[in-house]
Structures are given as structure tokens and as C-alpha cells.
Scaffold this motif. Structure first.
Motif, PDB file in Angstrom:
ATOM      1  N   GLY A 506      56.113 179.297  55.785  1.00 30.04           N
ATOM      2  CA  GLY A 506      54.754 179.716  55.470  1.00 30.04           C
ATOM      3  C   GLY A 506      54.180 179.077  54.235  1.00 30.04           C
ATOM      4  O   GLY A 506      53.192 179.587  53.685  1.00 30.04           O
ATOM      5  N   ASN A 507      54.750 177.966  53.772  1.00 25.17           N
ATOM      6  CA  ASN A 507      54.281 177.306  52.553  1.00 25.17           C
ATOM      7  C   ASN A 507      53.333 176.158  52.872  1.00 25.17           C
ATOM      8  O   ASN A 507      53.517 175.448  53.864  1.00 25.17           O
ATOM      9  N   LEU A 508      52.358 176.000  52.005  1.00 28.47           N
ATOM     10  CA  LEU A 508      51.544 174.789  51.927  1.00 28.47           C
ATOM     11  C   LEU A 508      51.936 174.091  50.638  1.00 28.47           C
ATOM     12  O   LEU A 508      51.825 174.674  49.548  1.00 28.47           O
ATOM     13  N   LYS A 509      52.377 172.835  50.730  1.00 32.65           N
ATOM     14  CA  LYS A 509      52.852 172.105  49.564  1.00 32.65           C
ATOM     15  C   LYS A 509      52.054 170.822  49.396  1.00 32.65           C
ATOM     16  O   LYS A 509      51.819 170.103  50.362  1.00 32.65           O
ATOM     17  N   TRP A 510      51.666 170.566  48.152  1.00 36.75           N
ATOM     18  CA  TRP A 510      50.964 169.341  47.797  1.00 36.75           C
ATOM     19  C   TRP A 510      51.886 168.464  46.964  1.00 36.75           C
ATOM     20  O   TRP A 510      52.525 168.947  46.006  1.00 36.75           O
ATOM     21  N   VAL A 511      51.953 167.186  47.288  1.00 31.25           N
ATOM     22  CA  VAL A 511      52.741 166.213  46.535  1.00 31.25           C
ATOM     23  C   VAL A 511      51.879 164.988  46.283  1.00 31.25           C
ATOM     24  O   VAL A 511      50.837 164.788  46.910  1.00 31.25           O
ATOM     25  N   GLU A 512      52.338 164.163  45.333  1.00 26.11           N
ATOM     26  CA  GLU A 512      51.649 162.913  45.075  1.00 26.11           C
ATOM     27  C   GLU A 512      51.866 161.947  46.236  1.00 26.11           C
ATOM     28  O   GLU A 512      52.637 162.209  47.158  1.00 26.11           O
ATOM     29  N   ARG A 513      51.166 160.833  46.175  1.00 29.18           N
ATOM     30  CA  ARG A 513      51.274 159.861  47.260  1.00 29.18           C
ATOM     31  C   ARG A 513      52.620 159.145  47.296  1.00 29.18           C
ATOM     32  O   ARG A 513      52.882 158.403  48.232  1.00 29.18           O
ATOM     33  N   ASP A 514      53.470 159.382  46.302  1.00 26.82           N
ATOM     34  CA  ASP A 514      54.811 158.822  46.373  1.00 26.82           C
ATOM     35  C   ASP A 514      55.717 159.619  47.293  1.00 26.82           C
ATOM     36  O   ASP A 514      56.822 159.184  47.607  1.00 26.82           O
ATOM     37  N   GLY A 515      55.287 160.816  47.730  1.00 28.70           N
ATOM     38  CA  GLY A 515      56.053 161.637  48.653  1.00 28.70           C
ATOM     39  C   GLY A 515      57.098 162.508  48.000  1.00 28.70           C
ATOM     40  O   GLY A 515      57.738 163.308  48.699  1.00 28.70           O
ATOM     41  N   PHE A 516      57.275 162.413  46.689  1.00 29.64           N
ATOM     42  CA  PHE A 516      58.321 163.155  46.001  1.00 29.64           C
ATOM     43  C   PHE A 516      57.784 164.099  44.929  1.00 29.64           C
ATOM     44  O   PHE A 516      58.210 165.247  44.845  1.00 29.64           O
ATOM     45  N   THR A 517      56.879 163.618  44.108  1.00 25.05           N
ATOM     46  CA  THR A 517      56.440 164.380  42.945  1.00 25.05           C
ATOM     47  C   THR A 517      55.612 165.586  43.382  1.00 25.05           C
ATOM     48  O   THR A 517      54.539 165.426  43.960  1.00 25.05           O
ATOM     49  N   PRO A 518      56.077 166.804  43.106  1.00 29.91           N
ATOM     50  CA  PRO A 518      55.311 167.989  43.539  1.00 29.91           C
ATOM     51  C   PRO A 518      54.113 168.237  42.639  1.00 29.91           C
ATOM     52  O   PRO A 518      54.125 167.923  41.437  1.00 29.91           O
ATOM     53  N   ILE A 519      53.076 168.816  43.222  1.00 23.83           N
ATOM     54  CA  ILE A 519      51.864 169.171  42.481  1.00 23.83           C
ATOM     55  C   ILE A 519      51.717 170.685  42.413  1.00 23.83           C
ATOM     56  O   ILE A 519      51.630 171.271  41.347  1.00 23.83           O
ATOM     57  N   ARG A 520      51.691 171.333  43.550  1.00 28.91           N
ATOM     58  CA  ARG A 520      51.600 172.788  43.617  1.00 28.91           C
ATOM     59  C   ARG A 520      51.961 173.225  45.023  1.00 28.91           C
ATOM     60  O   ARG A 520      52.070 172.397  45.933  1.00 28.91           O
ATOM     61  N   GLN A 521      52.125 174.535  45.206  1.00 28.16           N
ATOM     62  CA  GLN A 521      52.374 175.065  46.536  1.00 28.16           C
ATOM     63  C   GLN A 521      51.738 176.432  46.659  1.00 28.16           C
ATOM     64  O   GLN A 521      51.422 177.093  45.665  1.00 28.16           O
ATOM     65  N   PHE A 522      51.549 176.856  47.896  1.00 27.70           N
ATOM     66  CA  PHE A 522      50.852 178.106  48.199  1.00 27.70           C
ATOM     67  C   PHE A 522      51.494 178.710  49.438  1.00 27.70           C
ATOM     68  O   PHE A 522      51.672 178.015  50.444  1.00 27.70           O
ATOM     69  N   ASN A 523      51.873 179.970  49.349  1.00 24.49           N
ATOM     70  CA  ASN A 523      52.522 180.661  50.463  1.00 24.49           C
ATOM     71  C   ASN A 523      51.548 181.661  51.061  1.00 24.49           C
ATOM     72  O   ASN A 523      51.051 182.553  50.371  1.00 24.49           O
ATOM     73  N   ILE A 524      51.273 181.520  52.349  1.00 28.98           N
ATOM     74  CA  ILE A 524      50.304 182.402  52.997  1.00 28.98           C
ATOM     75  C   ILE A 524      50.904 183.771  53.294  1.00 28.98           C
ATOM     76  O   ILE A 524      50.171 184.713  53.614  1.00 28.98           O
ATOM     77  N   GLU A 525      52.239 183.914  53.207  1.00 28.08           N
ATOM     78  CA  GLU A 525      52.855 185.205  53.474  1.00 28.08           C
ATOM     79  C   GLU A 525      52.717 186.154  52.291  1.00 28.08           C
ATOM     80  O   GLU A 525      52.494 187.344  52.468  1.00 28.08           O
ATOM     81  N   THR A 526      52.872 185.643  51.074  1.00 25.54           N
ATOM     82  CA  THR A 526      52.863 186.492  49.884  1.00 25.54           C
ATOM     83  C   THR A 526      51.536 186.451  49.148  1.00 25.54           C
ATOM     84  O   THR A 526      51.439 186.973  48.041  1.00 25.54           O
ATOM     85  N   HIS A 527      50.512 185.837  49.743  1.00 27.21           N
ATOM     86  CA  HIS A 527      49.210 185.748  49.091  1.00 27.21           C
ATOM     87  C   HIS A 527      48.555 187.115  49.093  1.00 27.21           C
ATOM     88  O   HIS A 527      48.499 187.794  50.119  1.00 27.21           O
ATOM     89  N   SER A 528      48.053 187.544  47.942  1.00 30.35           N
ATOM     90  CA  SER A 528      47.381 188.840  47.823  1.00 30.35           C
ATOM     91  C   SER A 528      45.878 188.664  47.939  1.00 30.35           C
ATOM     92  O   SER A 528      45.332 187.598  47.681  1.00 30.35           O
ATOM     93  N   ALA A 529      45.199 189.753  48.314  1.00 29.73           N
ATOM     94  CA  ALA A 529      43.753 189.710  48.529  1.00 29.73           C
ATOM     95  C   ALA A 529      43.028 189.537  47.208  1.00 29.73           C
ATOM     96  O   ALA A 529      43.364 190.139  46.196  1.00 29.73           O
ATOM     97  N   SER A 530      42.017 188.679  47.217  1.00 28.67           N
ATOM     98  CA  SER A 530      41.189 188.465  46.039  1.00 28.67           C
ATOM     99  C   SER A 530      39.981 189.383  46.108  1.00 28.67           C
ATOM    100  O   SER A 530      39.604 189.856  47.175  1.00 28.67           O
ATOM    101  N   PRO A 531      39.341 189.680  44.978  1.00 31.46           N
ATOM    102  CA  PRO A 531      38.204 190.593  44.994  1.00 31.46           C
ATOM    103  C   PRO A 531      37.043 190.054  45.808  1.00 31.46           C
ATOM    104  O   PRO A 531      36.803 188.854  45.868  1.00 31.46           O
ATOM    105  N   VAL A 532      36.325 190.942  46.430  1.00 39.70           N
ATOM    106  CA  VAL A 532      35.190 190.576  47.269  1.00 39.70           C
ATOM    107  C   VAL A 532      33.993 190.263  46.384  1.00 39.70           C
ATOM    108  O   VAL A 532      33.728 190.960  45.398  1.00 39.70           O
ATOM    109  N   THR A 533      33.283 189.211  46.722  1.00 37.06           N
ATOM    110  CA  THR A 533      32.116 188.815  45.942  1.00 37.06           C
ATOM    111  C   THR A 533      30.945 189.737  46.227  1.00 37.06           C
ATOM    112  O   THR A 533      30.945 190.519  47.182  1.00 37.06           O
ATOM    113  N   GLU A 534      29.915 189.621  45.403  1.00 39.67           N
ATOM    114  CA  GLU A 534      28.751 190.473  45.573  1.00 39.67           C
ATOM    115  C   GLU A 534      27.976 190.116  46.829  1.00 39.67           C
ATOM    116  O   GLU A 534      27.433 190.983  47.495  1.00 39.67           O
TER     117      GLU A 534
END
Length: 667
Positions: A506-534
């Protein structure tokens, strides 16, 4: 402040935090233009990158080793040894020497990290947002079954495709087939609109159920259970292809390819293939669509009229792998029929799962069609000589998805931080070589495999097996099977100057164009709800109690193509030009932000939008959209169910932690 030149203001801004620089944009139009400078944010992106952190760590370690200077001098004195830049505190002007070495190493580290190419235009202000801003996950409006019962059954999407209206670079519509055989269209445009036209995520069109499973445009003679069984029988992923130029969509169900007019949502033609269809290529008129079945590869030209043959007997059941097609289809493939002898390519192994068409370009010696799947090699075909196989690239992994970057692959040996003999001109010359980087995601021995292959008209910069020189240049490819993921990779795409991929956890992972260097990741399973906008739209944030889903497919709303690069090389800056100011012809404020997002299709058949930064695009789901008609008791019941689900999730997580703790004690 108004009398100060822009170069001096930008030099002062470098001492501020990125949040403070953003606040300066609200002062005036001049500060807005200055603080959106690409080179300024490029330097800020580098200051917050892993490459700069590694350089600072190395600089600190060198400063703590007094004997390193003597070792560097000994290495430089060896025959063929290159001089090493190491600070020597015993030499005169030691502080000046230290400053020069640090500046030289910083320039080399930044050139080694730079993800841009000479003919590529990157908005580094938006790139900083993608790399460091909060990530929001929103869901498109759900589709309910056309029933009159109290509990409405939600329909699941069995694929996804993007529609680009009037040649725009950003997707306007999201098209997906549902498990009941219908086709639904959502509004996916993120352009600035008024509140009355704020329909992002809204379901704008829907066809009758059974459109893709019946033999006609109505659903006569078929039940909804039969239609659902046909849509979910094969389980193929890339069986939707949208042709924005012709306003058509191609949808594969079992062994039938349906061509649908997206304006009327009516089937215009159907073509039956000998085996169940497992993958479709990109549809871009007038290029034929490449259709992959279990054992064959076909070219489908929409300009040719196709007559639908009679349907097979009802006893025949098509499956993803090892299906049993009618006997007439076997006769069509394995007999010496001159009509169909050159209409398809036969595969020696089953299961093509992804077909890639390289971007439009002048022919560079590489084939146009790439096929990957359950077999261990990538197959390359040239459309001019189809069905003859042009070449292969051995991978060893089971490929799930193919994508590409319209730029040359930078070999691993061109690392300025590891090889002191390399210069900045060497890296710049490598980036100016025309070519394409082939991206492949899959599974190798139970772990994820992210693979990059260089394709170029120069034999020394390609990995294709038909090039005699490619065998001597194995470094023109990269296979990351160590740090990509502990589970199978499901999808991969180019997201700006980054690579994004999804795995089985369930992860989304971003890496540099070298294919190795990680940038960040995001898991859709453990993502919590953000506040609703006006002022919410028809998109919803993910519920906190929802877990256990994966991302099957990733679609950038602004895909990278050769059209996004300039036709000519960018001129080199003059010596008098500031190193912080971009070209005067480029207006940083004219580029729209918050449009380069990601569309995801999950294993539960849901469609979501992954955004970056504080956007006013996330709001409520189909349940919240229909909540206006719900009573207070129904809302209270839903709230109790949500709290109960959240409590159960926390209890199970605590139990899992206790189990891991006991196992760590050896009990």
C-alpha cells in the motif's frame, strides 16, 4: 527595498526558511516574481535533498580525520593518481583552502544531483511542494448500483484511463469501466474555477449497465450478476486505453475489445480475439493500438472496419491464464491461413501484462513497442516490421508495469562524488545525448524490482540485445532489487523529475531518476483524514478507519512527454547573468500550480486523487454527498460505526505490537 536589485534580494532570501520565502510572495508582484525564481528553488531543493546531506556528512568526517590530508598526498603521488581535494590544516591559508574545497564539492554534488536535462523545463517551486509539502488523498464520487433497495451496493472500477480535452497538458476527465459493465466519467480538472463550477471529483456521465458485456448497446438478455462475472473474470490491469484525439475509448472484457464513443457512451465496434486480452497500449491516433492476449500480440487499427463474429458457445469460459478459446480461433492462429499469417505475433510464454509505446520521435534505432509480463525478458517490436521480434532485454523479473522517461539514462559510473577525475562537462555531455529511459516495475524472488534501461541511437548508450555493442555496456541499465520494496511492485510512472511507484504494502514511493535515492513515501493504509475545507468539492478525504488497500495503477495528471521539452537547446547563461535569476523570458508566476497530481486505482476498485500542499480540492465522498438527505439517526449510526472501526483497528495494532514484543523475548 524596492531600490535593491533582484540579485541582492535573492541572496538575502537564501538565509530565510522556505516558509518565510513563501510569505514574501504576499508583499507585492515583484516579490512574487522574485521568490518564484526557478534557480532559487532549485538550490533550496538541493539544500534539503539526501545528496546535500551526504555531502555535509562527508565534509564533517573529513574534518575529523587529521591524517586524511597525508593519505591524500600519498595517493596523489602514485603513478596515475589524481589529486584529491582534502583540507590540510597545516598549510598556509588553511581556512581559505577549506572554503574553496567546500564550494567546489558543493558545486559537484549539486551537478550530480540535478534531475533536469538541458532541454527540460522544470518548475522547482512546484517540485519543492511535491517533495516536502503534506500529501492529501481524496476519493472520487462513488457509484451506486441502480437498485431501489435501502442498502445501495457500491460499484467497483475495473480499470482507469485519463482523457485530455482540446490538446491540454492536464487531464480533464477520468474514465473507468465498472464491475456491472457500465462506463463512468468523472471531472478530474484542477483548473481554477468558481464555486458554482467546482465539480472536481463529480460523476458527470454514466452509461447503462451491461454496455461492455452485452452484444448490443442495451443489456437485453443478460442479468447484472452475469455482467459482473464477466467484468471481474480476467482481473487484468491495463485493459483501458483512451484516445483523446478521436474522443474514443478502448475497453477489453475477456477476449472482446470494444470501441466506445466517449461523447455518447455508445459502443461503435467490437472485435473478438482468440485469447483473453490481458493488456492494451496507449491509444493515440493515428498510431494503432497494440493488443496483448495470453499468447499473442496484435495491432488494432481503428480506421479498419471490424466485423464482430458470432459469440462463442456459452460453455466456453475465458480466464486470464490458460483459458480455453473456441476451436475456430485456434484454427485462425496455427493453420497456414495467409490472411492472418502476419496479423499477430505469437508468444512462447503466457501473460503479457504491460505494453508501452515510446513517445513520438524520429526513429533512433530502437523499436516502438515494448512488452513486459510474466516472462523474464522485455520484448521489443518495430511497428514497421511487425510481427517480427526486433530484440529482447533480459530482466529475470516478472514485470507488472512499463513506463518511460523521454531522456537518456545517466550511467552509474558518471558519479561526480565517487570519481574525482570526472568533470561537470562529462555529466552535461551525457545529458545532451538523445535517448529514452525505459522504466519497469515487477517482482524478483518475492521482492520488488525497479529497473531502468537506457535506449539511445548511440550503441554505447543502449541495452537492446540486437545492438552488438550493448553487451559491453551493462552499466546502461539499473536493477534496484535491494531497496525498492519488500513486496511486489505494481505500477510505475514518471512524476515530474522523479519516479513514483507502488508496492503490495500500500505504499507510494518517490525516488530520484537514478532509481535508488529515496525522496519520500506515502502509505494509503495508515493515512489519516485531513480537516474538511470551508468550501468543499465532491472529493473526500480518506476515512481514518479504512485500511488494507493497495494501488494497482498510477496515472499522472500531467504526464511527461517529449512535447513538454523545448524543441531547441536552452542557451547557456552569459557570464554577466545572475546564477540565481532565471531567463527574463520565463515568468515563474505564469505556471499553474497544484495541477501535477496523481490518479490512483486501488485494489478495492476505488479511484483517488493524490495531491500536494494545502489545496482546496479535498472534501466529501459519495456518502457525504448523499448525507444531505440522511436523518440525524442515520448520521449517528454511521458515526458510531466509524468509531467502532477505529477502536477495533487500534486494538488489533496493540495486539500485534504485543505479539512482536513476546517474539523478541524468545518465547
Amino acid at each position: 527595498m524596492d531600490r535593491l536589485p533582484g540579485e541582492l534580494l535573492l541572496q538575502i532570501a537564501l538565509f530565510l526558511e522556505p516558509e518565510d520565502i513563501v510569505h514574501l510572495q504576499c508583499i507585492s508582484h515583484r516579490f512574487l516574481s522574485l521568490t518564484r525564481d526557478h534557480k532559487l528553488w532549485k538550490r533550496i531543493c538541493f539544500d534539503n535533498s539526501r545528496a546535500e546531506a551526504a555531502r555535509r556528512r562527508k565534509e564533517l568526517m573529513d574534518a575529523q580525520s587529521p591524517s586524511l590530508a597525508a593519505l591524500a598526498q600519498a595517493v596523489s603521488a602514485l603513478p596515475g593518481g589524481s589529486p584529491l581535494a582534502v583540507h590540510d590544516a597545516s598549510q598556509p591559508n588553511a581556512e581559505m583552502q577549506k572554503h574553496r574545497i567546500a564550494s567546489r564539492e558543493r558545486v559537484r554534488a549539486m551537478a550530480n544531483w540535478d534531475p533536469s536535462y538541458p532541454d527540460e523545463q522544470i518548475n522547482f517551486y512546484q517540485e519543492y511542494i511535491h517533495r516536502h509539502a503534506p500529501i492529501s488523498l481524496s476519493w472520487f464520487q462513488s457509484v451506486s448500483a441502480e437498485t431501489s433497495g435501502e442498502e445501495k451496493e457500491l460499484r467497483e472500477a475495473t480499470g482507469v484511463g485519463l482523457y485530455f480535452d482540446n490538446g491540454e497538458d492536464t487531464a480533464n476527465r477520468l474514465v473507468a469501466p465498472m464491475d456491472d459493465g457500465s462506463i463512468c466519467v468523472w471531472d478530474a480538472s484542477t483548473r481554477e474555477r468558481g464555486e458554482e463550477d467546482n465539480g472536481l471529483g463529480r460523476l458527470v456521465a454514466r452509461s447503462p449497465w451491461g454496455l461492455l458485456t452485452s452484444q448490443s448497446n442495451d443489456n437485453t438478455g443478460m442479468s447484472i450478476e452475469q455482467s459482473k462475472a464477466m467484468m471481474t473474470d480476467t482481473g487484468a490491469v491495463e485493459c483501458v486505453s483512451i484516445d483523446s484525439r478521436q474522443q474514443k475509448g478502448y475497453f477489453a472484457v475477456q477476449n472482446v475489445l470494444s470501441e466506445v464513443d466517449l461523447n455518447t457512451l455508445q459502443v461503435t465496434s467490437r472485435e473478438r480475439y482468440p485469447f483473453p486480452i490481458t493488456s492494451l497500449s496507449e491509444a493515440r491516433h493515428p498510431t494503432p493500438v497494440t493488443v496483448g492476449t495470453n499468447l499473442t500480440i496484435h495491432l488494432h487499427d481503428s480506421r479498419v472496419q471490424h466485423n464482430t463474429p458470432p459469440s462463442p458457445p456459452s460453455s466456453v469460459r475465458c480466464e486470464l491464464i490458460g483459458g480455453t478459446p473456441p476451436k475456430n480461433d485456434f484454427h485462425r492462429l496455427f493453420t497456414g491461413d495467409p490472411v492472418h499469417a502476419s496479423s499477430h505475433a505469437t508468444l512462447s510464454e503466457q501473460g503479457p501484462l504491460s505494453i508501452l509505446h515510446l513517445p513520438d520521435r524520429e526513429w533512433d534505432g530502437n523499436g516502438d513497442i515494448w512488452v513486459g509480463g510474466r516472462f523474464t525478458s522485455l520484448l521489443n517490436y518495430d511497428r514497421r516490421f511487425f510481427p517480427r521480434l526486433r530484440g529482447t532485454v533480459h530482466s529475470g523479473a516478472r514485470i507488472s508495469c512499463l513506463s518511460s522517461v523521454p531522456h537518456a539514462f545517466i550511467p552509474r559510473e558518471l558519479n561526480l562524488m565517487r570519481d574525482a577525475s570526472l568533470s561537470l562537462q562529462d555529466v552535461r555531455a551525457a545529458k545532451e545525448i538523445p535517448g529514452t529511459t525505459l522504466l519497469a516495475a515487477g517482482e524478483y524472488k518475492g521482492k520488488g524490482s525497479l529497473e531502468l534501461y537506457g535506449l539511445s541511437p548511440w550503441p554505447s548508450y543502449t541495452t537492446l540485445s540486437t545492438d552488438p555493442c550493448s553487451a559491453r555496456y551493462r552499466s546502461r541499465s539499473l536493477q534496484n532489487r535491494q531497496t525498492a520494496s519488500g513486496s511486489k511492485l505494481l505500477s510505475v510512472a514518471a512524476h515530474g523529475p522523479k519516479i513514483v511507484y507502488s508496492d503490495g504494502d500500500g505504499n507510494l514511493k518517490w525516488v530520484e531518476r537514478d532509481g535508488f535515492t529515496p525522496i519520500r513515501q506515502f502509505n494509503i493504509e495508515t493515512h489519516s483524514a485531513s480537516p474538511v475545507t470551508e468550501n468543499p468539492s465532491l472529493l473526500s478525504t480518506i476515512p481514518a478507519s479504512w485500511t488494507g488497500d493497495i494501488v494497482q495503477k498510477i496515472l499522472p495528471t500531467t504526464p511527461i512527454s517529449a512535447s513538454t521539452t523545448s524543441s531547441s537547446r536552452s542557451p547557456s547563461p552569459s557570464p554577466s547573468q545572475s546564477p540565481f535569476l532565471s531567463s527574463p523570458d520565463d515568468d515563474p508566476t505564469s505556471l499553474p500550480l497544484h495541477q501535477s497530481n496523481l490518479i490512483i486505482w486501488t485494489g478495492d476498485g476505488r479511484l483517488g486523487l493524490v495531491g500536494f500542499g494545502r489545496q482546496k480540492q479535498t472534501s466529501f465522498s459519495a456518502e457525504e454527498f448523499e448525507a444531505r438527505a440522511e436523518s440525524g439517526e442515520e448520521r449517528a449510526r454511521r458515526e458510531n460505526e466509524r468509531r467502532y472501526g477505529e477502536g477495533m483497528r487500534r486494538a488489533l495494532e496493540a495486539q500485534a505490537r504485543d505479539v512482536r514484543f513476546v517474539r523478541g523475548l524468545g518465547m
